[in-house]
Design a protein around this motif. Structure first.
Motif, PDB file in Angstrom:
ATOM      1  N   ALA A 156      44.691  25.141  70.288  1.00 40.89           N
ATOM      2  CA  ALA A 156      44.490  25.719  71.619  1.00 40.89           C
ATOM      3  C   ALA A 156      43.763  24.785  72.586  1.00 40.89           C
ATOM      4  O   ALA A 156      44.135  24.710  73.763  1.00 40.89           O
ATOM      5  CB  ALA A 156      43.721  27.034  71.493  1.00 40.89           C
ATOM      6  N   LEU A 157      42.747  24.084  72.123  1.00 43.30           N
ATOM      7  CA  LEU A 157      41.944  23.270  73.042  1.00 43.30           C
ATOM      8  C   LEU A 157      42.743  22.151  73.713  1.00 43.30           C
ATOM      9  O   LEU A 157      42.741  22.047  74.946  1.00 43.30           O
ATOM     10  CB  LEU A 157      40.710  22.713  72.336  1.00 43.30           C
ATOM     11  CG  LEU A 157      39.752  21.919  73.207  1.00 43.30           C
ATOM     12  CD1 LEU A 157      39.179  22.797  74.310  1.00 43.30           C
ATOM     13  CD2 LEU A 157      38.640  21.328  72.372  1.00 43.30           C
ATOM     14  N   ILE A 178      45.958  21.845  74.195  1.00 41.55           N
ATOM     15  CA  ILE A 178      47.013  22.394  75.058  1.00 41.55           C
ATOM     16  C   ILE A 178      46.411  23.032  76.295  1.00 41.55           C
ATOM     17  O   ILE A 178      46.959  22.927  77.397  1.00 41.55           O
ATOM     18  CB  ILE A 178      47.894  23.388  74.262  1.00 41.55           C
ATOM     19  CG1 ILE A 178      48.655  22.624  73.195  1.00 41.55           C
ATOM     20  CG2 ILE A 178      48.828  24.158  75.169  1.00 41.55           C
ATOM     21  CD1 ILE A 178      49.483  21.458  73.709  1.00 41.55           C
ATOM     22  N   THR A 179      45.254  23.682  76.146  1.00 40.50           N
ATOM     23  CA  THR A 179      44.561  24.237  77.308  1.00 40.50           C
ATOM     24  C   THR A 179      44.170  23.122  78.269  1.00 40.50           C
ATOM     25  O   THR A 179      44.291  23.269  79.489  1.00 40.50           O
ATOM     26  CB  THR A 179      43.317  25.031  76.861  1.00 40.50           C
ATOM     27  OG1 THR A 179      43.731  26.075  75.977  1.00 40.50           O
ATOM     28  CG2 THR A 179      42.588  25.631  78.044  1.00 40.50           C
ATOM     29  N   VAL A 180      43.707  22.008  77.721  1.00 39.02           N
ATOM     30  CA  VAL A 180      43.371  20.855  78.555  1.00 39.02           C
ATOM     31  C   VAL A 180      44.612  20.369  79.306  1.00 39.02           C
ATOM     32  O   VAL A 180      44.555  20.112  80.517  1.00 39.02           O
ATOM     33  CB  VAL A 180      42.773  19.716  77.694  1.00 39.02           C
ATOM     34  CG1 VAL A 180      42.686  18.416  78.471  1.00 39.02           C
ATOM     35  CG2 VAL A 180      41.406  20.117  77.163  1.00 39.02           C
ATOM     36  N   ILE A 196      47.484  21.982  80.052  1.00 34.53           N
ATOM     37  CA  ILE A 196      47.964  22.956  81.040  1.00 34.53           C
ATOM     38  C   ILE A 196      47.014  23.018  82.231  1.00 34.53           C
ATOM     39  O   ILE A 196      47.451  23.072  83.387  1.00 34.53           O
ATOM     40  CB  ILE A 196      48.172  24.332  80.386  1.00 34.53           C
ATOM     41  CG1 ILE A 196      49.350  24.246  79.412  1.00 34.53           C
ATOM     42  CG2 ILE A 196      48.407  25.418  81.432  1.00 34.53           C
ATOM     43  CD1 ILE A 196      49.551  25.466  78.549  1.00 34.53           C
ATOM     44  N   SER A 197      45.709  22.976  81.975  1.00 35.55           N
ATOM     45  CA  SER A 197      44.731  22.964  83.068  1.00 35.55           C
ATOM     46  C   SER A 197      44.908  21.720  83.940  1.00 35.55           C
ATOM     47  O   SER A 197      44.831  21.803  85.170  1.00 35.55           O
ATOM     48  CB  SER A 197      43.306  23.002  82.518  1.00 35.55           C
ATOM     49  OG  SER A 197      43.083  24.175  81.795  1.00 35.55           O
ATOM     50  N   PRO A 251      45.736  15.448  76.475  1.00 31.49           N
ATOM     51  CA  PRO A 251      44.959  15.978  75.352  1.00 31.49           C
ATOM     52  C   PRO A 251      44.310  14.923  74.458  1.00 31.49           C
ATOM     53  O   PRO A 251      43.593  15.269  73.528  1.00 31.49           O
ATOM     54  CB  PRO A 251      45.994  16.768  74.535  1.00 31.49           C
ATOM     55  CG  PRO A 251      47.093  17.047  75.472  1.00 31.49           C
ATOM     56  CD  PRO A 251      47.123  15.880  76.412  1.00 31.49           C
TER      57      PRO A 251
END
Length: 135
Positions: free
Chosen positions: A41-42, A44-46, A48-49, A81
């Motif tokens: 998650a981390l 991919i969150t980075v 997408i953000s 990422p």
């Protein structure tokens, strides 16, 4: 102008496909490397953000979409990422060595935070000429 239109149409059409392929490959790599939800998650969150901030910033500041704009998502998914992976790897090494969770987080940021930031700043600096020169 005609060539620019054709190239932009092709790049725009293919960027969705390549963005999806890149996302799947990056996700598969994270699953194999970390085998945990946070490890998946981390980063991919980075990514997408970063995409949302970049494209939102372009819109907010009135930067027109150019010939290379469609490749931004694929680029950010593949490059963005890296720092999260670097930090997670360092954190996992410390946790396996028996360091308590909170201490491992602080130690990771002390040892690897600055190199991670510098890697992103130098990448952005290297890309600045690409986006600042009209094509």
């Amino acid at each position: 102008p005609i060539l620019d239109t054709d190239v932009q149409r092709i790049v725009g059409a293919e960027s969705g496909t390549f963005g999806a392929i890149t996302m799947v490959l990056v996700l598969a790599g994270f699953v194999l490397a970390f085998r945990s939800w946070i490890g998946l998650a981390l980063p991919i969150t980075v990514a997408i953000s970063a995409i949302l901030v970049t494209l939102g910033g372009m819109g907010h500041f009135g930067v027109p979409a150019g010939l290379l704009t469609p490749i931004i998502p694929s680029f950010l998914i593949s490059v963005g990422p890296g720092s999260a992976v670097y930090l997670l790897s360092e954190y996992h090494l410390l946790r396996r060595a028996g360091v308590e969770n909170r201490a491992a987080i602080f130690q990771t940021m002390e040892e690897a935070g600055l190199p991670a930031i510098l890697a992103n700043v130098t990448t952005a600096g290297a890309l600045w000429p690409v986006v600042s020169v009209p094509m």
